[in-house]
Design an enzyme around this catalytic site. Structure first.
Site, PDB file in Angstrom:
ATOM      1  N   PRO A   2       0.976  -1.238   0.187  1.00  0.00           N
ATOM      2  CA  PRO A   2       0.473  -0.132  -0.213  1.00  0.00           C
ATOM      3  C   PRO A   2       1.226   1.270  -0.097  1.00  0.00           C
ATOM      4  O   PRO A   2       1.835   1.527   0.382  1.00  0.00           O
ATOM      5  CB  PRO A   2      -0.977  -0.420   1.313  1.00  0.00           C
ATOM      6  CG  PRO A   2      -0.190  -1.339   1.770  1.00  0.00           C
ATOM      7  CD  PRO A   2       0.661  -1.949   0.739  1.00  0.00           C
ATOM      8  N   GLU A   3       0.770   2.260  -0.655  1.00  0.00           N
ATOM      9  CA  GLU A   3       0.955   3.308  -0.799  1.00  0.00           C
ATOM     10  C   GLU A   3       0.130   4.430  -0.190  1.00  0.00           C
ATOM     11  O   GLU A   3      -0.361   4.030   0.595  1.00  0.00           O
ATOM     12  CB  GLU A   3       1.648   3.855  -2.164  1.00  0.00           C
ATOM     13  CG  GLU A   3       1.965   2.794  -3.057  1.00  0.00           C
ATOM     14  CD  GLU A   3       2.508   3.183  -4.980  1.00  0.00           C
ATOM     15  OE1 GLU A   3       2.395   4.330  -5.137  1.00  0.00           O
ATOM     16  OE2 GLU A   3       2.719   2.129  -5.479  1.00  0.00           O
ATOM     17  N   ARG A 119       2.871 -12.390   4.798  1.00  0.00           N
ATOM     18  CA  ARG A 119       4.340 -12.938   4.704  1.00  0.00           C
ATOM     19  C   ARG A 119       4.999 -12.460   5.454  1.00  0.00           C
ATOM     20  O   ARG A 119       6.438 -12.720   5.482  1.00  0.00           O
ATOM     21  CB  ARG A 119       4.741 -11.843   3.316  1.00  0.00           C
ATOM     22  CG  ARG A 119       4.206 -13.557   1.706  1.00  0.00           C
ATOM     23  CD  ARG A 119       4.328 -12.841   0.917  1.00  0.00           C
ATOM     24  NE  ARG A 119       5.887 -12.639   0.611  1.00  0.00           N
ATOM     25  CZ  ARG A 119       6.105 -12.428  -0.365  1.00  0.00           C
ATOM     26  NH1 ARG A 119       5.398 -11.314  -1.961  1.00  0.00           N
ATOM     27  NH2 ARG A 119       7.824 -12.411  -1.179  1.00  0.00           N
ATOM     28  N   ARG A 160      21.257  14.957  -8.376  1.00  0.00           N
ATOM     29  CA  ARG A 160      21.149  13.748  -8.103  1.00  0.00           C
ATOM     30  C   ARG A 160      21.203  13.884  -9.912  1.00  0.00           C
ATOM     31  O   ARG A 160      20.171  14.879 -10.873  1.00  0.00           O
ATOM     32  CB  ARG A 160      20.138  13.653  -7.873  1.00  0.00           C
ATOM     33  CG  ARG A 160      20.275  13.492  -6.873  1.00  0.00           C
ATOM     34  CD  ARG A 160      21.198  13.224  -5.853  1.00  0.00           C
ATOM     35  NE  ARG A 160      20.622  11.560  -5.667  1.00  0.00           N
ATOM     36  CZ  ARG A 160      19.342  10.900  -4.544  1.00  0.00           C
ATOM     37  NH1 ARG A 160      19.389  11.113  -3.887  1.00  0.00           N
ATOM     38  NH2 ARG A 160      19.445   9.272  -4.882  1.00  0.00           N
TER      39      ARG A 160
END
Ligand SMILES: [Zn+2]
Length: 279
Positions: A2-3, A119, A160
């Protein structure tokens, strides 16, 4: 996993049900689901019993349960974790229940909160007041996208020169984004997932910020995207997956130009994009 929108939806649902409730007892069924200073089941249970839940909120992909007297329980759901409040108090626990929080009965309201995790990558981590902020993982989290203005976006990537998607997924650069909302926001902004940040203009990065906030806001309004293991606190599914423009649609047609959507690995994750619409 889930985000941001899914975790926010879960936090909102749990807050409605659980704020004001007192912890009566805690059963730790899988000790490895506890991390940190209170990883010993007895210490964890003892520290929580008698405390009242006063707030449930989200930071990045973490659920944060705030208690009085003050303490914070951080829950990371990872791949398959869920926090569920069964409507029926007598429903038997299944074998994937990891921690059972019993709440002091209050009328007809449900009186159990279960951390369930098939899990077992998820965890619960309890903090004393002030402890959360000194947790290395927490201290390093990047800003919340919904609290950022467009103008702040180019600065996140300054210095970056990496694939933009890798930086969107990096929780220390910006918090709460995973594969779904990275791909969806990049499509909306017209930026390829493998575009190097050094080659993307500040104006396009500001647009990415705006599109990211928009897609996150739309997804929260739809109660998140139901993919694999996600359900909200009531076991209900979100609906945003019906609005995906690229995620999970490799080989299907682009909603904008009709070309076939491509897929390639970027930052180790399958990424779906349109060769025509994204540069
Ligand atoms: Zn297209």
């Amino acid at each position: 996993m889930p985000e941001l929108p899914e975790v926010q939806t879960i936090a909102n649902g749990l807050a409605k049900q659980l704020v004001g409730r007192d912890v009566e007892s805690v059963d730790v069924l899988t000790p490895s689901s506890l991390h940190g200073e209170y990883a010993a089941p007895e210490a964890f249970a003892k520290a929580l019993v008698g405390r009242r839940i006063v707030d449930i909120r989200r930071r990045a992909k973490l659920l944060l349960l705030e208690f009085d007297p003050p303490a914070t329980l951080a829950v990371h759901l990872k791949m398959t974790g869920r926090l569920v409040v069964p409507a029926e108090n007598e429903t038997p626990l299944d074998k994937h229940a990891r921690v059972l929080f019993r709440l002091k009965p209050k009328g007809e309201a449900p009186d159990r909160l279960i951390f369930h995790d098939v899990r077992r990558f998820g965890y619960c981590r309890l903090f004393k007041p002030g402890g959360l902020e000194t947790w290395d993982f927490y201290a390093k989290l990047g800003p919340e996208p919904l609290e950022l203005r467009d103008e702040a976006f180019p600065g996140l990537f300054a210095g970056r020169n990496t694939a933009i998607k890798a930086l969107l997924l990096d929780q220390t650069v910006i918090a709460g984004i995973g594969n779904i909302y990275a791909d969806e926001s990049l499509f909306r902004a017209g930026i390829r997932p493998d575009a190097r940040t050094g080659q993307i203009s500040a104006a396009r990065l500001r647009k990415l910020g705006r599109e990211l906030r928009e897609v996150l806001t739309e997804a929260i309004a739809a109660c998140g995207s139901s993919i694999r293991n996600y359900t909200d606190a009531n076991g209900d599914a979100g609906a945003f997956q019906n609005q995906f423009r690229v995620y999970g649609r490799a080989g299907e047609t682009c909603v904008t130009c009709g070309a076939k959507l491509e897929s390639k690995k970027v930052a180790g994750r399958t990424s779906v994009y349109c060769e025509n619409c994204q540069k």
